[in-house]
Each structure stands twice: as C-alpha cells, then as structure tokens.
Design a protein around this motif. Structure first.
Motif, PDB file in Angstrom:
ATOM      1  N   ASP A 102      39.277  35.720  43.227  1.00  5.95           N
ATOM      2  CA  ASP A 102      40.558  36.300  42.845  1.00  5.95           C
ATOM      3  C   ASP A 102      41.735  35.435  43.300  1.00  5.95           C
ATOM      4  O   ASP A 102      42.801  35.482  42.700  1.00  5.95           O
ATOM      5  CB  ASP A 102      40.709  37.703  43.445  1.00  5.95           C
ATOM      6  N   PHE A 103      41.554  34.657  44.358  1.00  9.39           N
ATOM      7  CA  PHE A 103      42.630  33.832  44.891  1.00  9.39           C
ATOM      8  C   PHE A 103      42.684  32.458  44.234  1.00  9.39           C
ATOM      9  O   PHE A 103      43.648  31.719  44.429  1.00  9.39           O
ATOM     10  CB  PHE A 103      42.461  33.663  46.403  1.00  9.39           C
ATOM     11  N   GLN A 104      41.660  32.125  43.476  1.00 10.72           N
ATOM     12  CA  GLN A 104      41.551  30.784  42.913  1.00 10.72           C
ATOM     13  C   GLN A 104      42.286  30.678  41.580  1.00 10.72           C
ATOM     14  O   GLN A 104      42.405  31.650  40.831  1.00 10.72           O
ATOM     15  CB  GLN A 104      40.075  30.422  42.713  1.00 10.72           C
ATOM     16  N   GLU A 105      42.754  29.474  41.289  1.00 10.50           N
ATOM     17  CA  GLU A 105      43.294  29.206  39.967  1.00 10.50           C
ATOM     18  C   GLU A 105      42.131  28.990  39.014  1.00 10.50           C
ATOM     19  O   GLU A 105      41.337  28.066  39.183  1.00 10.50           O
ATOM     20  CB  GLU A 105      44.192  27.970  39.992  1.00 10.50           C
ATOM     21  N   ARG A 106      41.992  29.874  38.020  1.00  7.63           N
ATOM     22  CA  ARG A 106      40.881  29.820  37.079  1.00  7.63           C
ATOM     23  C   ARG A 106      41.398  29.302  35.735  1.00  7.63           C
ATOM     24  O   ARG A 106      42.262  29.940  35.129  1.00  7.63           O
ATOM     25  CB  ARG A 106      40.273  31.218  36.904  1.00  7.63           C
ATOM     26  N   PRO A 107      40.879  28.191  35.259  1.00  5.31           N
ATOM     27  CA  PRO A 107      41.400  27.611  34.009  1.00  5.31           C
ATOM     28  C   PRO A 107      41.353  28.566  32.827  1.00  5.31           C
ATOM     29  O   PRO A 107      42.179  28.460  31.911  1.00  5.31           O
ATOM     30  CB  PRO A 107      40.496  26.391  33.795  1.00  5.31           C
ATOM     31  N   TRP A 108      40.406  29.497  32.829  1.00  4.76           N
ATOM     32  CA  TRP A 108      40.270  30.418  31.699  1.00  4.76           C
ATOM     33  C   TRP A 108      41.147  31.677  31.860  1.00  4.76           C
ATOM     34  O   TRP A 108      41.164  32.533  30.982  1.00  4.76           O
ATOM     35  CB  TRP A 108      38.804  30.806  31.513  1.00  4.76           C
ATOM     36  N   VAL A 109      41.870  31.799  32.974  1.00  4.49           N
ATOM     37  CA  VAL A 109      42.774  32.934  33.193  1.00  4.49           C
ATOM     38  C   VAL A 109      44.167  32.364  33.445  1.00  4.49           C
ATOM     39  O   VAL A 109      44.507  31.958  34.560  1.00  4.49           O
ATOM     40  CB  VAL A 109      42.336  33.811  34.374  1.00  4.49           C
ATOM     41  N   ALA A 110      44.982  32.302  32.406  1.00  3.04           N
ATOM     42  CA  ALA A 110      46.341  31.765  32.541  1.00  3.04           C
ATOM     43  C   ALA A 110      47.134  32.578  33.544  1.00  3.04           C
ATOM     44  O   ALA A 110      47.098  33.809  33.539  1.00  3.04           O
ATOM     45  CB  ALA A 110      47.039  31.780  31.183  1.00  3.04           C
ATOM     46  N   GLY A 111      47.849  31.887  34.433  1.00  2.00           N
ATOM     47  CA  GLY A 111      48.666  32.575  35.425  1.00  2.00           C
ATOM     48  C   GLY A 111      47.912  32.983  36.668  1.00  2.00           C
ATOM     49  O   GLY A 111      48.478  33.642  37.545  1.00  2.00           O
ATOM     50  N   SER A 112      46.639  32.627  36.787  1.00  2.00           N
ATOM     51  CA  SER A 112      45.850  32.998  37.960  1.00  2.00           C
ATOM     52  C   SER A 112      46.142  32.050  39.120  1.00  2.00           C
ATOM     53  O   SER A 112      46.737  30.994  38.948  1.00  2.00           O
ATOM     54  CB  SER A 112      44.361  32.984  37.633  1.00  2.00           C
ATOM     55  N   GLY A 113      45.695  32.439  40.299  1.00  2.00           N
ATOM     56  CA  GLY A 113      45.861  31.629  41.498  1.00  2.00           C
ATOM     57  C   GLY A 113      46.920  32.182  42.430  1.00  2.00           C
ATOM     58  O   GLY A 113      48.040  32.484  42.021  1.00  2.00           O
ATOM     59  N   TRP A 114      46.545  32.332  43.702  1.00  2.00           N
ATOM     60  CA  TRP A 114      47.467  32.765  44.751  1.00  2.00           C
ATOM     61  C   TRP A 114      47.886  31.549  45.570  1.00  2.00           C
ATOM     62  O   TRP A 114      47.127  30.581  45.676  1.00  2.00           O
ATOM     63  CB  TRP A 114      46.781  33.760  45.691  1.00  2.00           C
ATOM     64  N   PRO A 115      49.045  31.586  46.211  1.00  2.00           N
ATOM     65  CA  PRO A 115      49.400  30.516  47.143  1.00  2.00           C
ATOM     66  C   PRO A 115      48.731  30.685  48.507  1.00  2.00           C
ATOM     67  O   PRO A 115      49.108  30.025  49.473  1.00  2.00           O
ATOM     68  CB  PRO A 115      50.926  30.641  47.249  1.00  2.00           C
ATOM     69  N   LEU A 116      47.766  31.572  48.586  1.00  2.00           N
ATOM     70  CA  LEU A 116      47.009  31.836  49.801  1.00  2.00           C
ATOM     71  C   LEU A 116      45.519  31.736  49.499  1.00  2.00           C
ATOM     72  O   LEU A 116      45.096  31.943  48.368  1.00  2.00           O
ATOM     73  CB  LEU A 116      47.307  33.241  50.343  1.00  2.00           C
ATOM     74  N   LYS A 117      44.723  31.448  50.529  1.00  2.00           N
ATOM     75  CA  LYS A 117      43.278  31.451  50.395  1.00  2.00           C
ATOM     76  C   LYS A 117      42.714  32.702  51.037  1.00  2.00           C
ATOM     77  O   LYS A 117      43.344  33.314  51.911  1.00  2.00           O
ATOM     78  CB  LYS A 117      42.675  30.202  51.046  1.00  2.00           C
ATOM     79  N   VAL A 118      41.516  33.065  50.625  1.00  2.00           N
ATOM     80  CA  VAL A 118      40.915  34.287  51.148  1.00  2.00           C
ATOM     81  C   VAL A 118      40.782  34.233  52.665  1.00  2.00           C
ATOM     82  O   VAL A 118      40.936  35.246  53.354  1.00  2.00           O
ATOM     83  CB  VAL A 118      39.549  34.556  50.466  1.00  2.00           C
ATOM     84  N   GLU A 119      40.524  33.046  53.219  1.00  2.00           N
ATOM     85  CA  GLU A 119      40.368  32.921  54.669  1.00  2.00           C
ATOM     86  C   GLU A 119      41.658  33.264  55.418  1.00  2.00           C
ATOM     87  O   GLU A 119      41.615  33.712  56.570  1.00  2.00           O
ATOM     88  CB  GLU A 119      39.935  31.494  55.037  1.00  2.00           C
ATOM     89  N   GLU A 120      42.786  33.068  54.765  1.00  2.00           N
ATOM     90  CA  GLU A 120      44.059  33.402  55.399  1.00  2.00           C
ATOM     91  C   GLU A 120      44.289  34.912  55.453  1.00  2.00           C
ATOM     92  O   GLU A 120      45.088  35.387  56.267  1.00  2.00           O
ATOM     93  CB  GLU A 120      45.205  32.725  54.650  1.00  2.00           C
ATOM     94  N   ILE A 121      43.615  35.645  54.598  1.00  2.00           N
ATOM     95  CA  ILE A 121      43.778  37.102  54.552  1.00  2.00           C
ATOM     96  C   ILE A 121      42.783  37.806  55.477  1.00  2.00           C
ATOM     97  O   ILE A 121      43.037  38.917  55.948  1.00  2.00           O
ATOM     98  CB  ILE A 121      43.595  37.611  53.104  1.00  2.00           C
ATOM     99  N   ASP A 122      41.655  37.172  55.758  1.00  2.00           N
ATOM    100  CA  ASP A 122      40.584  37.814  56.525  1.00  2.00           C
ATOM    101  C   ASP A 122      41.056  38.457  57.841  1.00  2.00           C
ATOM    102  O   ASP A 122      40.684  39.608  58.129  1.00  2.00           O
ATOM    103  CB  ASP A 122      39.463  36.813  56.806  1.00  2.00           C
ATOM    104  N   PRO A 123      41.840  37.768  58.687  1.00  2.00           N
ATOM    105  CA  PRO A 123      42.249  38.420  59.944  1.00  2.00           C
ATOM    106  C   PRO A 123      43.043  39.698  59.723  1.00  2.00           C
ATOM    107  O   PRO A 123      42.955  40.633  60.531  1.00  2.00           O
ATOM    108  CB  PRO A 123      43.098  37.343  60.631  1.00  2.00           C
ATOM    109  N   PHE A 124      43.785  39.750  58.644  1.00  2.00           N
ATOM    110  CA  PHE A 124      44.617  40.928  58.377  1.00  2.00           C
ATOM    111  C   PHE A 124      43.788  42.058  57.770  1.00  2.00           C
ATOM    112  O   PHE A 124      44.112  43.232  57.968  1.00  2.00           O
ATOM    113  CB  PHE A 124      45.782  40.532  57.483  1.00  2.00           C
ATOM    114  N   LEU A 125      42.713  41.711  57.057  1.00  2.00           N
ATOM    115  CA  LEU A 125      41.771  42.738  56.623  1.00  2.00           C
ATOM    116  C   LEU A 125      41.119  43.388  57.837  1.00  2.00           C
ATOM    117  O   LEU A 125      40.926  44.613  57.871  1.00  2.00           O
ATOM    118  CB  LEU A 125      40.711  42.136  55.703  1.00  2.00           C
ATOM    119  N   ASP A 126      40.776  42.584  58.857  1.00  2.00           N
ATOM    120  CA  ASP A 126      40.217  43.151  60.087  1.00  2.00           C
ATOM    121  C   ASP A 126      41.197  44.144  60.713  1.00  2.00           C
ATOM    122  O   ASP A 126      40.811  45.246  61.109  1.00  2.00           O
ATOM    123  CB  ASP A 126      39.904  42.035  61.087  1.00  2.00           C
ATOM    124  N   ARG A 127      42.449  43.759  60.790  1.00  2.00           N
ATOM    125  CA  ARG A 127      43.458  44.609  61.432  1.00  2.00           C
ATOM    126  C   ARG A 127      43.797  45.835  60.582  1.00  2.00           C
ATOM    127  O   ARG A 127      44.305  46.839  61.116  1.00  2.00           O
ATOM    128  CB  ARG A 127      44.715  43.795  61.723  1.00  2.00           C
TER     129      ARG A 127
END
Length: 546
Positions: A102-127
C-alpha cells in the motif's frame, strides 16, 4: 483539564483566558489520540468538538452534504458522528495496519505511493494498541497469527501466490462492563487529558484563520448553535474532523477571495476515496460449518480476531489489480440469542421477545459457551444468510472530489459538494477476488460459495455498495505540493502551523479499515507537534456577534 460546554452556556460573552499554543479540531480517533499523547507536553491545548456527550438532532444537521456522484449513505449518522469521540460511536471495531504494498508506488495504480515506508509506521502501530484496546499493535495480520494464538495452522491452505491469510483484530474497551464493547474515544477522554488541555464542546469550527498572505495560521473561527461566532487565536491548528469536513473547512478558509487556505494548486478535496464493500458470493447455510470455523472469530488473550483473505502482491502486480480483502459476512437473525443476551446485560431488554429468543435458542447458547471457553473461538450467531464479502481499495482519482456547494448550513457556511466516483478496475478486482476464493475453497475442500449475479456477469459494482465511513485522500500527503495538500509531517504546504490528521491525508486507502492507521499516524504527528517551537502569547476566546 478544564471543560467548557458552549451548548449549555451559549450566551457567554467572554470565556476564560487561555494560553493556546495548539488548537485541535475534532475529538474522534485522530483528535483524541493527539490530545492524549500531548497531555504531558509543555503546551497549552484547546480541543474543539462540534458535538456534546449526547447526540443532538440540531448538530446532526450540520453533516448535510450535496451529493452529485456515486450514491452514498442516506443517513449521515451511519458514517459521520458529531459527538464527543467522533465516529468511533458507530465504528465496527476492526483494526489492522496497511500492507507493505500500500505504501509503494505501483505503476499500474496511478497516483499510488506514500512518502513514508511501512517500517516508519511500525513503531506507531505498536503504540496504537493502548489507544484502541488491542492485545498487540502489529504482527497479527498474516500467518504469524497461528503462533500468537497458540494454534496449529490449517492443514490445507490457499495458494499463497494468489491469496494470503489476513486477520483483523477487534478493539476492546476493558473499562466497560460489557466484555465486547469497542473503544469509544469520547467515553473516557476526559480522564486521559492533562491539565494543559481545555475541552470545548458545542463548538463548530467554521474556518481556519490566517495572516493576510495565507502563509501561517492565526487560529480558528467557530460557532455555537445559537449562531454566535467566536475567534480562538492559536499558534498551531490541527484539523481532525474527518475526510469530508477537513476539506470543507480548508475550502471555506483563506483571505483575499482565494479558493481555500493552502489550495494554491487546487489539490484540496481531490482524490476522494472510500471503500466499496459488499457481498460477492453466497454460501448455503447447511453444511457451512467448516468454512465458518476456519474463517470465523478467534478468541486470543480475551480479544477477538477475525480471519479472512487478501490478494497477494504477486497477483496484484501480474494482473494489475487493486488491493482487496474478503471475509464471511453474516446476516444475523432477528431472534439471535446473543443479541438478546447483550440487551439484558445492558439492562435494555426487549420484552417478551428476548426471553423467547433465549429459551428457543438455548442449544446455540450452550454451543457458544463451549466455543468461547473451550475452543477459544467467537460466539456462533443465528444467521439468516452467510456471504463472501469483499472490500476493495479505490483508484486515486483527482476528479473524485469535494468542492463547495452553493447551499449553506445554519451558520452561513457552504456545504460540501461530494462527487465520489467508482472505476472499472475496482469492479474487475472484486470480480477476480471472488473467483479466486471460490476456486481455492473448492480445491482445498471447503464449501464453495455461489457467485453473485453481478460478479458472474462481470457487471459494475452495484449501487447498493455505498460509502462505509472511510472517506480518504481529500488532503493527501505528498512531498510535491502540486500533487498533495500536506507534507510528510502532515503540515499543509505553504501554511506554517496548519496540520491535518486522519484518513484524509492517506494517498491510498488499502483494503482494510482505516482506524488503526489513523491512530498510528496521529501518534506520529503528536511526536512532531511536541518537538516544534510555539509562540507563548496568552490567547483569549472572544465572543463576537454572529
């Protein structure tokens, strides 16, 4: 913590002197989480909430929209709640983090991609676990669940190149006497707020106030139900009012006749997404026991989990599909004994119907007790129908959007005009998901569902699939101001001190319910807000004739 209820004291002309470094608009999962996280910070905070502790018909009217797109839920209360705690009043408690894809830029989904990676969200999912009442914040949504649950994985499993197991965890409010109550963010909010926070209810935010150049915020204009308008000056503002209202407030803001605050590139309100969700196939109830046991509820550490499936990243890429999940949908019978028991527990029974339900379905109650305490499963319900429900992410479309209507609310503010759109790739993804599950169930010996007519005919998604309270993307996150509204810290591009939180900042919607991601991202934003500098000037809430 101070509490001011402007609905019960609407005639007050000057409210207590406040030193407001930060104004948070909205007390739902995003706003409540930020306020709680900052309760020990050296900041003076005002939390504005349009509603009160009880629902109000007058306040409900403020959620009116003008819809010109795909059909949406007629009852806005079912998808938007103006009340302390926001839309956690009507949510279904499902929690899970987004997939890596979901965080990746997917060539077949125009407008996809987050400026964050899933690993950056993991600590906040824990909290997020403590805010949502979860046994754990992450690591439970894939095949690791079986180890967490102390169970042996199924002997036969679906082909992982096509489908992957997925598990949702249900929120639980352990402070409530009813053991399966979801976390309602307003119910215990006051006890979690620090002395640095003032909660103001009955205060409907109208617009964000800014300097003449619109390059920084000055505060918020809000109104009480009697029509009086008030100004709260603040060094920083966080909008946490939901995907529709966040965009509406920004579009109604700004100086000098501009088209909204922070909207120099016409991005506010665009990329409106929700989740298209509904039945794609149907099971025969007789003989459905094996599939109900495998894809039912599991009781782990006194928390409920629900099993389902999602499309593998491999097939998404190979067939250019969107992300999608499927699970068993249950239409519960009116005389389900567990519903009757819950009403007795809440001291609100329907007499004599609930007594009759308990007596007639005593065998189901006995089996449920064995399942819950013995097999550690969920409670079996009395069903009218068992379906294969799917939920699909949407294409990020800039023309699916919120603008302002010519119609106004009671305060003279223009209503949101909603042009929500669906796309052929969403229907194609749901068709494929249902076909894959049907074929895989047949292969591994589980009861095979019957495809819904619209799936068999490769028809568009039915109009009955309306929005499900997951408005996403209207103030999307992007490092490029020409492609989004907020930066990676959720600050509006070009407007210092103005932040947005909630699913409106998500660039894509994923396949799962957004609440845990909303809370995780709110915690991340709270950390950022704690570390930034603030002006320390005292601020008054001043009442103006409106």
């Amino acid at each position: 913590m101070a509490v001011i209820d402007l609905h019960s004291e609407p005639g007050a002309s000057i409210f207590p002197l406040l030193r407001c470094d930060l104004c948070i608009v909205g007390s739902g999962p995003a706003g409540a989480t930020i306020a709680r996280e900052l309760s020990s910070a050296r900041l003076n905070i005002v939390l504005l909430e349009s509603g009160r502790t009880e629902r109000s018909a007058q306040i409900d009217e403020l959620d009116a929209i003008e819809n010109i797109g795909r059909p949406r839920a007629r009852d806005q209360w079912s998808v938007r709640n103006r009340i302390l705690g926001g839309s956690s009043h009507t949510w279904g408690g499902r929690c899970a983090g987004f997939d890596a894809i979901d965080f990746q830029e997917r060539p077949w989904v125009a407008g996809s991609g987050w400026p964050l990676k899933v690993e950056e969200i993991d600590p906040f999912l824990d909290r997020s676990a403590s805010h949502l009442g979860l046994a754990m914040g992450r690591g439970f949504s894939d095949e690791r669940f079986w180890d967490i649950a102390g169970r042996t994985p199924p002997r036969k499993e679906v082909d992982p190149s096509l489908l992957l197991p997925f598990f949702w965890q249900f929120s639980r409010d352990e402070a409530e006497s009813y053991p399966f109550e979801y976390m309602r963010f307003g119910r215990h909010l006051r006890q979690h707020l620090g002395e640095n926070t003032t909660l103001v209810t009955g205060a409907t935010a109208l617009r964000v106030l800014s300097v003449e150049s619109d390059t920084s915020v000055q505060g918020v204009e809000f109104a009480t139900l009697d029509g009086r308008k008030h100004t709260l000056t603040a060094s920083a503002v966080v909008l946490c009012a939901g995907g529709i209202e966040n965009a509406r407030i920004l579009l109604n803001s700004g100086t000098g006749g501009r088209n909204g605050l922070g909207n120099g590139r016409d991005q506010i309100g665009r990329y409106l997404m929700d989740h298209l969700r509904g039945p794609t196939a149907f099971f025969q109830l007789p003989g459905s026991g094996p599939v109900q046991r495998r894809f039912g509820r599991y009781n782990v550490q006194n928390h409920f989990f629900r099993a389902g499936l999602r499309l593998s990243p491999a097939i998404q890429q190979r067939e250019k599909l969107l992300n999608c999940a499927g699970w068993l949908g249950e239409a519960v019978a009116p005389d389900d004994p567990w519903d009757a028991l819950r009403r007795f527990y809440a001291k609100k029974p329907r007499l004599p119907q609930d007594v009759v339900s308990l007596v007639r379905n005593s065998a189901l109650l006995l089996r449920g007790a064995k399942d819950y305490f013995g097999a550690r499963n969920g409670l079996p319900r009395k069903l009218l129908e068992l379906t294969l429900d799917c939920m699909c992410e949407q294409v990020p479309d800039p023309d699916s959007r919120i603008t302002l209507s010519e119609h106004c609310d009671r305060f003279g503010m223009r209503l949101p005009k909603v042009d929500w759109r669906s796309h052929p790739d969403e229907a194609r993804t749901m068709h494929r998901m249902a076909e894959l599950i049907t074929a895989e169930f047949d292969r591994i010996g589980l009861p095979k569902p019957i495809l819904a007519e619209w799936v068999r005919d490769k028809a568009p998604i039915p109009a009955t699939f309306v929005d499900v309270a997951h408005p996403t993307g209207t103030t999307r996150m992007s490092t490029d101001p020409s492609k989004g509204v907020v930066d990676s810290n959720c600050e509006v591009h070009g407007v210092a001190g103005l932040f947005v939180s909630g699913s409106s900042v998500f660039p894509t919607a994923g396949h799962c319910n957004p609440t845990q991601m909303i809370v995780a991202m709110a915690i991340r934003l709270a950390d950022h807000l704690r570390s930034r500098p603030y002006k320390s000037a005292p601020v008054e809430i001043i009442a103006n004739a409106g």
